[in-house]
Design a protein around this motif. Structure first.
Motif, PDB file in Angstrom:
ATOM      1  N   ALA A 271      -7.650   4.341  40.182  1.00 15.37           N
ATOM      2  CA  ALA A 271      -6.624   3.535  40.851  1.00 15.37           C
ATOM      3  C   ALA A 271      -5.473   4.428  41.306  1.00 15.37           C
ATOM      4  O   ALA A 271      -5.318   5.563  40.846  1.00 15.37           O
ATOM      5  N   HIS A 272      -4.641   3.863  42.195  1.00 11.03           N
ATOM      6  CA  HIS A 272      -3.574   4.659  42.809  1.00 11.03           C
ATOM      7  C   HIS A 272      -2.424   3.754  43.216  1.00 11.03           C
ATOM      8  O   HIS A 272      -2.627   2.630  43.685  1.00 11.03           O
ATOM      9  N   LYS A 273      -1.214   4.245  42.995  1.00  9.36           N
ATOM     10  CA  LYS A 273       0.006   3.577  43.453  1.00  9.36           C
ATOM     11  C   LYS A 273       0.711   4.494  44.446  1.00  9.36           C
ATOM     12  O   LYS A 273       0.892   5.688  44.181  1.00  9.36           O
ATOM     13  N   SER A 274       1.120   3.953  45.579  1.00  3.57           N
ATOM     14  CA  SER A 274       1.826   4.736  46.593  1.00  3.57           C
ATOM     15  C   SER A 274       3.005   3.927  47.119  1.00  3.57           C
ATOM     16  O   SER A 274       2.818   2.790  47.569  1.00  3.57           O
ATOM     17  N   ILE A 275       4.184   4.507  47.042  1.00  7.75           N
ATOM     18  CA  ILE A 275       5.368   3.898  47.653  1.00  7.75           C
ATOM     19  C   ILE A 275       6.093   4.988  48.442  1.00  7.75           C
ATOM     20  O   ILE A 275       6.446   6.037  47.901  1.00  7.75           O
ATOM     21  N   VAL A 276       6.273   4.737  49.711  1.00  4.99           N
ATOM     22  CA  VAL A 276       6.940   5.681  50.612  1.00  4.99           C
ATOM     23  C   VAL A 276       8.069   4.942  51.315  1.00  4.99           C
ATOM     24  O   VAL A 276       7.861   3.864  51.891  1.00  4.99           O
ATOM     25  N   LEU A 277       9.257   5.519  51.261  1.00  8.09           N
ATOM     26  CA  LEU A 277      10.442   4.963  51.918  1.00  8.09           C
ATOM     27  C   LEU A 277      10.876   5.927  53.004  1.00  8.09           C
ATOM     28  O   LEU A 277      11.157   7.098  52.727  1.00  8.09           O
ATOM     29  N   HIS A 278      10.919   5.451  54.233  1.00  4.28           N
ATOM     30  CA  HIS A 278      11.288   6.288  55.375  1.00  4.28           C
ATOM     31  C   HIS A 278      12.419   5.614  56.139  1.00  4.28           C
ATOM     32  O   HIS A 278      12.339   4.421  56.464  1.00  4.28           O
ATOM     33  N   GLY A 279      13.497   6.368  56.395  1.00  2.00           N
ATOM     34  CA  GLY A 279      14.629   5.751  57.081  1.00  2.00           C
ATOM     35  C   GLY A 279      15.514   6.740  57.800  1.00  2.00           C
ATOM     36  O   GLY A 279      15.266   7.956  57.787  1.00  2.00           O
ATOM     37  N   PHE A 280      16.561   6.180  58.408  1.00  2.85           N
ATOM     38  CA  PHE A 280      17.468   6.960  59.246  1.00  2.85           C
ATOM     39  C   PHE A 280      18.915   6.888  58.769  1.00  2.85           C
ATOM     40  O   PHE A 280      19.718   7.739  59.144  1.00  2.85           O
ATOM     41  N   ASP A 281      19.245   5.877  57.981  1.00  3.08           N
ATOM     42  CA  ASP A 281      20.574   5.785  57.389  1.00  3.08           C
ATOM     43  C   ASP A 281      20.494   4.781  56.238  1.00  3.08           C
ATOM     44  O   ASP A 281      19.411   4.299  55.886  1.00  3.08           O
ATOM     45  N   GLU A 282      21.642   4.470  55.663  1.00  2.52           N
ATOM     46  CA  GLU A 282      21.670   3.574  54.508  1.00  2.52           C
ATOM     47  C   GLU A 282      21.290   2.137  54.868  1.00  2.52           C
ATOM     48  O   GLU A 282      20.992   1.339  53.976  1.00  2.52           O
ATOM     49  N   TRP A 283      21.285   1.794  56.152  1.00  5.48           N
ATOM     50  CA  TRP A 283      21.001   0.433  56.580  1.00  5.48           C
ATOM     51  C   TRP A 283      19.558   0.261  57.058  1.00  5.48           C
ATOM     52  O   TRP A 283      18.972  -0.782  56.855  1.00  5.48           O
ATOM     53  N   GLN A 284      19.022   1.288  57.699  1.00  9.15           N
ATOM     54  CA  GLN A 284      17.773   1.145  58.431  1.00  9.15           C
ATOM     55  C   GLN A 284      16.677   2.016  57.822  1.00  9.15           C
ATOM     56  O   GLN A 284      16.737   3.254  57.906  1.00  9.15           O
ATOM     57  N   TYR A 285      15.724   1.358  57.215  1.00 10.45           N
ATOM     58  CA  TYR A 285      14.589   2.073  56.627  1.00 10.45           C
ATOM     59  C   TYR A 285      13.440   1.086  56.430  1.00 10.45           C
ATOM     60  O   TYR A 285      13.607  -0.139  56.509  1.00 10.45           O
ATOM     61  N   VAL A 286      12.261   1.647  56.194  1.00  8.57           N
ATOM     62  CA  VAL A 286      11.070   0.850  55.946  1.00  8.57           C
ATOM     63  C   VAL A 286      10.410   1.374  54.680  1.00  8.57           C
ATOM     64  O   VAL A 286      10.411   2.582  54.415  1.00  8.57           O
ATOM     65  N   VAL A 287       9.846   0.478  53.896  1.00  2.00           N
ATOM     66  CA  VAL A 287       9.129   0.833  52.671  1.00  2.00           C
ATOM     67  C   VAL A 287       7.682   0.383  52.820  1.00  2.00           C
ATOM     68  O   VAL A 287       7.412  -0.779  53.150  1.00  2.00           O
ATOM     69  N   TRP A 288       6.763   1.321  52.613  1.00  2.00           N
ATOM     70  CA  TRP A 288       5.335   0.994  52.549  1.00  2.00           C
ATOM     71  C   TRP A 288       4.892   1.128  51.100  1.00  2.00           C
ATOM     72  O   TRP A 288       5.074   2.195  50.488  1.00  2.00           O
ATOM     73  N   ALA A 289       4.332   0.092  50.554  1.00  2.71           N
ATOM     74  CA  ALA A 289       3.831   0.113  49.177  1.00  2.71           C
ATOM     75  C   ALA A 289       2.352  -0.267  49.187  1.00  2.71           C
ATOM     76  O   ALA A 289       1.993  -1.365  49.621  1.00  2.71           O
ATOM     77  N   PHE A 290       1.514   0.668  48.743  1.00  3.90           N
ATOM     78  CA  PHE A 290       0.071   0.435  48.648  1.00  3.90           C
ATOM     79  C   PHE A 290      -0.333   0.543  47.180  1.00  3.90           C
ATOM     80  O   PHE A 290       0.039   1.508  46.503  1.00  3.90           O
TER      81      PHE A 290
END
Length: 629
Positions: A271-290
């Protein structure tokens, strides 16, 4: 010897490199990392974050398949590797096409495993402006949702902060993400999918050195989940006929004996857990969690089908999810707005679950080892009176030990890789420097103090993970000792079997063969036999045959020695003849001196000198052994 066992031996013999003092390694402060002030300012992304990356590349003339376009590495600072993208391509082969996802064919329109939360807050406080949603989505539903513009949509608020959670990342879900991700976020998503599919370990915060200022925080945690098998076998999540991850069947011993003599059947899920947070400032970002959830799928005992997480009723409308699936137990409307604080809180929760899985697995393996030693004490076996039973017992213990050693090698490699990533993360020049400002001032907002507390909790959990690793290493060393002992015992058993076989062979050779040969001789016609057919002559014949066999056996043992001595005598004779030929080609003075002195060793040095001085004249005649004229 197995390859894994050889690798373990080499690992034990490898010397650890000398530790270099930190002041000598890093005399400058340029390696220390800190959070950019740029990220504390809100930036306008409305013109850059609405067009999917695959559409941008297609407008530039790229006409390949959309998934291939997405997986193509073009950014120099991209963290992914070609071999990892190849694994994603192989994983997606034979899966649904983009047309199938758009048409909701099969699982793309039935399996609800995705969750999206979009909202924004200029003040980074409160619940914020929320887009309608929060339901579990199919791949078709995820594709339709992500095709909406994140910015400038008059009907709904801007999706400055986006959370995407997917349980069991299947090819249809990958397609839905790949064809909708914006150009600036495509490298981070590609890296996240590749590491998740390839079972990679990674803990890092990355700020690229070129292009638009942006950040990427990630943790990828590979582990093995041990689950007891129910009577009906449990569910098995599959994608286009192939399992999502490898699953191994194990039979472990328990301390409480059951009907099966203390044996319990388990499945070991990769099994595997993946969480990646990618953004440009404190307001604007996206989180991918698999997250792989195959090991936790509930089974409906009444009809034998999986539970609500695999609800195939496409007409069913799921209620809004109030509990955030990324940070389980956290109210989805009690928002953690700032990216670093959100990342650390998610890390705190998932590393705790990660530790629980490893701890449970180590406990079960230790009990299994102890119980096996109690029931199979191969050093003090009760079956010594039966050589066959003793050999079977040792052989079974040997194979059991070898299987457990192979299993432990796989587990130790996975866990030690994750711990090594954390050690790099918290080192002096590690990525933890990007979090240092959260604890520098007492006037920091409360969420910053919570983030530091999460960081401390994460570090404590990794210390407990090191304890689990030490337990596995201790178990490996114990099995390694048993492995060596079993090899020695099996060797001794083999020697004993060989001795027994030799005894039987000798008995047959020295007792039966002469007897049978004598019986054959005395069964001939009396005219052929030179002695009378009496019992004493029969006995004498047996002893004569035994003596002849003894002579033959003794001669066969000495034959090799005699042959080597004969060959050595022939070589010495040829060497003497060649030396005489060489002497006849030397100066008359040397021959006269040698004739007056009976000791040839007294003139050996002079002979060698003459050989060197006349070698050019003798040439081929001397070397070929021809007589000199």
């Amino acid at each position: 010897m197995p390859v894994q066992h050889t690798r373990r031996k080499q690992r034990k013999l490898t010397k650890r490199p000398q530790t270099i003092h930190e002041s000598k390694r890093f005399p400058l402060h340029c390696f220390e990392k800190s959070w950019y002030n740029y990220f504390f300012t809100h930036h306008d992304l409305s013109r850059n974050d609405n067009i999917p990356a695959v559409e941008v590349k297609r407008n530039l003339g790229v006409l390949r398949d959309k998934l291939e376009i997405f997986l193509e590495n073009e950014v120099a600072d991209d963290l992914g590797s070609p071999c990892e993208t190849d694994q994603v391509k192989r994983y997606s082969e034979g899966g649904p096409s983009l047309e199938d996802v758009e048409s909701a064919v099969g699982d793309a329109g039935m399996r609800r495993a995705a969750w999206v939360d979009d909202r924004n807050s200029p003040l980074l406080a409160g619940r914020g402006s929320v887009r309608p949603g929060g339901q579990l989505l199919t791949a078709n539903g995820l594709l339709k949702y992500l095709k909406q513009s994140r910015y400038g949509n008059d009907d709904v608020p801007d999706a400055e902060r986006r959370l995407i959670y997917i349980a069991d990342l299947t090819p249809d879900m990958i397609l839905a993400l790949a064809v909708t991700v914006p150009l600036l976020e495509a490298p981070a998503l590609r890296d996240a999918i590749c590491k998740h599919v390839s079972f990679r370990s990674s803990i890092r915060i990355h700020i690229p050195s070129h292009g638009k200022h942006r950040f990427q925080m990630e943790f990828h945690l590979p582990f093995f989940a041990l689950r007891k098998v129910s009577s009906s076998g449990g569910p098995s999540l599959k994608t286009h006929g192939k399992p999502l991850r490898d699953v191994d069947d194990l039979t472990l011993l328990s301390q409480f004996k059951t009907k099966s003599v203390g044996q319990e059947k388990y499945r070991l899920y990769k099994a595997h857990k993946s969480i990646v947070l990618h953004g440009f400032d404190e307001w604007q970002y996206v989180v991918w969690a698999f997250e792989d959830s195959q090991h936790d799928l509930a089974e409906d005992e009444e009809n034998g089908t999986p539970g609500a997480e695999l609800d195939y009723n496409s007409t069913m409308l799921c209620a809004e999810v109030d509990e955030e699936p990324i940070i389980r137990g956290h109210d989805a409307h009690n928002v953690i707005w700032r990216p670093r604080q959100y990342f650390l809180k998610a890390f705190e929760l998932h590393i705790k679950e990660f530790w629980e899985e490893w701890s449970a697995l180590a406990d079960k393996l230790e009990v299994d080892r102890q119980e096996y030693k109690k029931r199979n004490p191969f050093t003090t076996s009760k079956k010594t009176r039966s050589s066959t039973g003793r050999g079977e017992e040792l052989n079974a213990s040997f194979h059991w030990t070898l299987q457990r050693m192979d299993l432990l090698t796989k587990l130790i490699d996975a866990l030690s890789g994750t711990i090594s990533q954390w050690d790099i993360f918290i080192s002096r020049d590690g990525d933890v420097g990007y979090l240092r400002d959260l604890d520098e001032t007492t006037s920091a907002p409360p969420e910053s103090h919570h983030a530091i507390q999460s960081l401390r909790t994460i570090n404590e959990t990794f210390k407990r993970l090191e304890d689990n690793l030490n337990r596995l290493l201790s178990l490996e060393r114990s099995l390694d000792r048993d492995f060596s002992t079993l090899k020695m015992l099996l060797s001794l058993e083999g020697n004993a079997a060989n001795e027994h076989s030799t005894f039987i062979t000798n008995l047959t050779t020295w007792a039966l063969c002469p007897l049978l040969a004598a019986a054959g001789i005395f069964s001939m016609q009396p005219e052929v036999i030179p002695v009378a057919l009496k019992f004493r002559y029969f006995v004498i014949t047996i002893f004569i045959l035994m003596f002849a066999m003894l002579i033959i056996q003794w001669s066969m043992k000495r034959w090799t020695l005699w042959l080597s001595q004969f060959i050595l005598w022939i070589n010495r004779r040829r060497s003497g003849e060649q030396e005489e030929e060489l002497i006849r080609g030397l100066s008359p003075a040397y021959q006269t001196d040698r004739s007056h002195d009976g000791n040839p060793d007294a003139h050996r040095f002079r002979m060698e000198t003459d050989i060197e001085s006349n070698l050019g004249n003798l040439g081929t005649r001397v070397l070929s052994g021809r007589t000199l004229v």
